[in-house]
Design a protein around this motif. Structure first.
Motif, short mmCIF file in Angstrom:
data_model
loop_
_atom_site.label_atom_id
_atom_site.label_comp_id
_atom_site.label_asym_id
_atom_site.label_seq_id
_atom_site.Cartn_x
_atom_site.Cartn_y
_atom_site.Cartn_z
N ALA A 23 54.10 -11.43 99.52
CA ALA A 23 55.31 -10.60 99.58
C ALA A 23 55.75 -10.40 101.03
O ALA A 23 56.94 -10.49 101.34
CB ALA A 23 55.07 -9.26 98.90
N TYR A 24 54.79 -10.16 101.91
CA TYR A 24 55.13 -9.96 103.32
C TYR A 24 55.76 -11.22 103.91
O TYR A 24 56.81 -11.16 104.56
CB TYR A 24 53.88 -9.57 104.11
N LEU A 25 55.14 -12.36 103.68
CA LEU A 25 55.65 -13.61 104.24
C LEU A 25 57.01 -13.97 103.65
O LEU A 25 57.90 -14.47 104.36
CB LEU A 25 54.65 -14.74 104.03
N ALA A 26 57.19 -13.71 102.37
CA ALA A 26 58.49 -14.00 101.74
C ALA A 26 59.59 -13.13 102.34
O ALA A 26 60.70 -13.62 102.61
CB ALA A 26 58.40 -13.78 100.24
N GLN A 27 59.28 -11.86 102.58
CA GLN A 27 60.27 -10.96 103.18
C GLN A 27 60.60 -11.39 104.61
O GLN A 27 61.76 -11.41 105.01
CB GLN A 27 59.76 -9.52 103.17
N CYS A 28 59.57 -11.75 105.37
CA CYS A 28 59.80 -12.20 106.75
C CYS A 28 60.64 -13.47 106.77
O CYS A 28 61.50 -13.64 107.63
CB CYS A 28 58.47 -12.41 107.47
N ALA A 29 60.38 -14.37 105.83
CA ALA A 29 61.15 -15.62 105.76
C ALA A 29 62.62 -15.36 105.46
O ALA A 29 63.48 -16.16 105.83
CB ALA A 29 60.55 -16.55 104.71
N ARG A 30 62.90 -14.24 104.81
CA ARG A 30 64.29 -13.87 104.51
C ARG A 30 64.94 -13.12 105.66
O ARG A 30 66.09 -12.70 105.55
CB ARG A 30 64.33 -13.02 103.25
N GLY A 31 64.21 -12.92 106.76
CA GLY A 31 64.78 -12.25 107.92
C GLY A 31 64.63 -10.74 107.91
O GLY A 31 65.25 -10.06 108.74
N ALA A 37 59.26 -5.34 105.82
CA ALA A 37 58.54 -6.33 105.03
C ALA A 37 57.16 -5.81 104.64
O ALA A 37 56.72 -5.98 103.50
CB ALA A 37 58.42 -7.64 105.80
N LEU A 38 56.48 -5.16 105.57
CA LEU A 38 55.15 -4.62 105.28
C LEU A 38 55.23 -3.50 104.25
O LEU A 38 54.42 -3.44 103.32
CB LEU A 38 54.48 -4.13 106.56
N THR A 39 56.21 -2.63 104.38
CA THR A 39 56.38 -1.54 103.42
C THR A 39 56.60 -2.10 102.01
O THR A 39 55.97 -1.66 101.04
CB THR A 39 57.57 -0.64 103.81
N ALA A 44 54.46 -3.81 96.60
CA ALA A 44 54.23 -4.89 95.63
C ALA A 44 52.75 -4.98 95.28
O ALA A 44 52.38 -5.13 94.11
CB ALA A 44 54.73 -6.22 96.19
N ALA A 45 51.88 -4.89 96.27
CA ALA A 45 50.44 -4.94 96.02
C ALA A 45 50.00 -3.74 95.19
O ALA A 45 49.15 -3.86 94.31
CB ALA A 45 49.67 -5.00 97.34
N GLY A 46 50.58 -2.59 95.45
CA GLY A 46 50.27 -1.40 94.67
C GLY A 46 50.67 -1.55 93.21
O GLY A 46 49.94 -1.17 92.30
#
Length: 64
Positions: A23-31, A37-39, A44-46
């Motif tokens: 989820a973090y990497l996907a958010q970062c890839a979207r800018g 992204a971490l939040t 998502a992990a929760g």
């Protein structure tokens, strides 16, 4: 939001780290900014840990 305000009982934890990283990497890839992204990834992990895991039968060896 305060620390602990999103606490829910965990049903399972397998794959939580994979969910967070993906989820973090996907958010970062979207800018999206790293902080946002971490939040989102933590949320998502929760959500991932709050659900009962799927069960799969154990593989068995074919009879010889």
């Amino acid at each position: 939001m305060t620390p602990g305000s999103l606490v829910a009982p965990a049903e399972q934890s397998t794959g939580a780290g994979d969910t967070l990283a993906g989820a973090y990497l996907a958010q970062c890839a979207r800018g999206i900014s790293p902080a946002t992204a971490l939040t989102r990834a933590v949320k998502a992990a929760g959500r991932h840990t709050a659900h009962t895991p799927l069960t799969f039968p154990m593989p068995r060896r074919a009879p010889s």
